[in-house]
Design an enzyme around this catalytic site. Sequence first.
Site, PDB file in Angstrom:
ATOM      1  N   TYR A 161      47.136  27.697  51.451  1.00 22.41           N
ATOM      2  CA  TYR A 161      46.450  28.929  51.048  1.00 22.41           C
ATOM      3  C   TYR A 161      47.470  29.958  50.529  1.00 22.41           C
ATOM      4  O   TYR A 161      47.306  30.524  49.447  1.00 22.41           O
ATOM      5  CB  TYR A 161      45.663  29.485  52.231  1.00 22.41           C
ATOM      6  CG  TYR A 161      44.865  30.731  51.902  1.00 22.41           C
ATOM      7  CD1 TYR A 161      43.674  30.631  51.195  1.00 22.41           C
ATOM      8  CD2 TYR A 161      45.297  31.993  52.295  1.00 22.41           C
ATOM      9  CE1 TYR A 161      42.931  31.766  50.876  1.00 22.41           C
ATOM     10  CE2 TYR A 161      44.569  33.127  51.991  1.00 22.41           C
ATOM     11  CZ  TYR A 161      43.378  33.011  51.289  1.00 22.41           C
ATOM     12  OH  TYR A 161      42.652  34.133  50.971  1.00 22.41           O
ATOM     13  N   LYS A 165      47.817  31.460  46.708  1.00 20.29           N
ATOM     14  CA  LYS A 165      47.619  32.885  46.386  1.00 20.29           C
ATOM     15  C   LYS A 165      48.868  33.499  45.743  1.00 20.29           C
ATOM     16  O   LYS A 165      48.777  34.464  44.982  1.00 20.29           O
ATOM     17  CB  LYS A 165      47.185  33.649  47.642  1.00 20.29           C
ATOM     18  CG  LYS A 165      45.807  33.221  48.168  1.00 20.29           C
ATOM     19  CD  LYS A 165      44.708  33.479  47.158  1.00 20.29           C
ATOM     20  CE  LYS A 165      43.339  33.062  47.637  1.00 20.29           C
ATOM     21  NZ  LYS A 165      42.271  33.337  46.671  1.00 20.29           N
TER      22      LYS A 165
HETATM   23  P1  NAD Z   1      33.960  33.602  51.582  1.00 16.05           P
HETATM   24  O1  NAD Z   1      34.336  32.279  52.127  1.00 16.05           O
HETATM   25  O2  NAD Z   1      33.034  34.469  52.348  1.00 16.05           O
HETATM   26  O3  NAD Z   1      33.342  33.433  50.104  1.00 16.05           O
HETATM   27  C1  NAD Z   1      33.912  32.560  49.153  1.00 16.05           C
HETATM   28  C2  NAD Z   1      32.821  32.158  48.175  1.00 16.05           C
HETATM   29  O4  NAD Z   1      33.397  31.232  47.224  1.00 16.05           O
HETATM   30  C3  NAD Z   1      31.663  31.412  48.862  1.00 16.05           C
HETATM   31  O5  NAD Z   1      30.445  31.938  48.400  1.00 16.05           O
HETATM   32  C4  NAD Z   1      31.866  29.971  48.445  1.00 16.05           C
HETATM   33  O6  NAD Z   1      30.683  29.202  48.405  1.00 16.05           O
HETATM   34  C5  NAD Z   1      32.482  30.147  47.049  1.00 16.05           C
HETATM   35  N1  NAD Z   1      33.184  28.948  46.600  1.00 16.05           N
HETATM   36  C6  NAD Z   1      33.991  28.135  47.324  1.00 16.05           C
HETATM   37  N2  NAD Z   1      34.428  27.112  46.569  1.00 16.05           N
HETATM   38  C7  NAD Z   1      33.887  27.290  45.338  1.00 16.05           C
HETATM   39  C8  NAD Z   1      33.975  26.562  44.133  1.00 16.05           C
HETATM   40  N3  NAD Z   1      34.685  25.427  44.054  1.00 16.05           N
HETATM   41  N4  NAD Z   1      33.315  27.020  43.042  1.00 16.05           N
HETATM   42  C9  NAD Z   1      32.568  28.170  43.119  1.00 16.05           C
HETATM   43  N5  NAD Z   1      32.456  28.898  44.246  1.00 16.05           N
HETATM   44  C10 NAD Z   1      33.113  28.467  45.342  1.00 16.05           C
HETATM   45  O7  NAD Z   1      35.327  34.342  51.283  1.00 16.05           O
HETATM   46  P2  NAD Z   1      35.676  35.874  50.944  1.00 16.05           P
HETATM   47  O8  NAD Z   1      36.325  36.426  52.135  1.00 16.05           O
HETATM   48  O9  NAD Z   1      34.511  36.556  50.349  1.00 16.05           O
HETATM   49  O10 NAD Z   1      36.829  35.652  49.861  1.00 16.05           O
HETATM   50  C11 NAD Z   1      36.684  35.873  48.471  1.00 16.05           C
HETATM   51  C12 NAD Z   1      38.067  35.728  47.826  1.00 16.05           C
HETATM   52  O11 NAD Z   1      38.960  36.706  48.383  1.00 16.05           O
HETATM   53  C13 NAD Z   1      38.716  34.363  48.084  1.00 16.05           C
HETATM   54  O12 NAD Z   1      39.426  33.951  46.934  1.00 16.05           O
HETATM   55  C14 NAD Z   1      39.673  34.652  49.223  1.00 16.05           C
HETATM   56  O13 NAD Z   1      40.743  33.742  49.264  1.00 16.05           O
HETATM   57  C15 NAD Z   1      40.111  36.055  48.897  1.00 16.05           C
HETATM   58  N6  NAD Z   1      40.612  36.785  50.065  1.00 16.05           N
HETATM   59  C16 NAD Z   1      39.811  37.015  51.160  1.00 16.05           C
HETATM   60  C17 NAD Z   1      40.355  37.705  52.250  1.00 16.05           C
HETATM   61  C18 NAD Z   1      39.547  38.020  53.487  1.00 16.05           C
HETATM   62  O14 NAD Z   1      40.123  38.573  54.439  1.00 16.05           O
HETATM   63  N7  NAD Z   1      38.265  37.713  53.561  1.00 16.05           N
HETATM   64  C19 NAD Z   1      41.684  38.123  52.230  1.00 16.05           C
HETATM   65  C20 NAD Z   1      42.458  37.851  51.112  1.00 16.05           C
HETATM   66  C21 NAD Z   1      41.910  37.185  50.028  1.00 16.05           C
END
Ligand code: NAD
Length: 263
Positions: A161, A165
């Site tokens: 991961y 990123k």
């Molecule tokens: P989440 O898991 O709640 O949502 C991710 C979404 O992406 C889901 O709806 C999932 O179905 C969709 N998804 C997964 N694989 C996919 C694919 N192959 N094609 C299309 N859609 C796909 O996660 P989140 O927390 O909402 O994260 C959103 C973004 O922000 C991600 O890239 C995550 O890495 C990044 N992020 C999140 C956090 C956090 O603390 N939540 C921190 C840093 C970065």
Amino acid sequence: MAPVESYAPRVALVTGAGQGIGRAIALRLADEGVDLALNDIPRNEEALKELAEELRKKGRRAVTLIADVSVEEEVKTMVEKAVEELGELNVMIANAGIAHVATVVDTTVEAWEHVFAVNVRGTMLCYKYAAGQMIKQGRGGRIIGASSVMGKKGCPMVSAYCASKFAVRGLTQSLACELAQHNITVNAYAPGVIITEMTRSPHDKDKAEGKHGDSTKALLGLPSHAPDAEPEVIASIVSYLVKPETYFITGQAISVDGGVYMS
Ligand code: NAD
């Protein structure tokens, strides 16, 4: 670079929009008058349809596009359909992402490649097809990806991961260089601990305060009482980055993490 008179955030495509950060971004942009193409994978089709309905009630046009962002043909078709249905594409939010928890020693090549397929290849494909469309339109644009505090700082148990990123930042910087001449900015958000399904862990209950997000905080070396936030804090930075006035911000991965990583 110069402000482009013709750029306006009229139509945005948000990947991974069925829940969490993607959903919050779609809602926020809709409130600001943007029409939305909403993407997710089949597992989230119902949630996506419900969100589209909610956006229509706000008076916006909204289409749902089921596609796996790691598959080139699906991303190409997704962008084409968004333009066919909504007339243009001014904003791409390459938000979809997945995480995998294991030590490097225990990480299989399959798990590593799955994380890279979605987080890196998926982001690259969304950038590529959105950029092609925006160049063709000739009116500038905004491309935004999802990095992370873990794209700035290595952490135990999440090597694939973290590496993915970091890669999103490199990709974002490279595309920003290439697209400056087209008045298209390319940036990423780098969230800290945001309360979504991604940061929910069965091990949260074993931590000091036993709250959602505590396991993620532990990976970052943070105590349970360290800051966390709802997805709206990311929707807020996205809302700013898509505004015409931000034409001079590009190639950045903007930390929104309560001060966990200070550059
Ligand atoms: P989440 O898991 O709640 O949502 C991710 C979404 O992406 C889901 O709806 C999932 O179905 C969709 N998804 C997964 N694989 C996919 C694919 N192959 N094609 C299309 N859609 C796909 O996660 P989140 O927390 O909402 O994260 C959103 C973004 O922000 C991600 O890239 C995550 O890495 C990044 N992020 C999140 C956090 C956090 O603390 N939540 C921190 C840093 C970065």
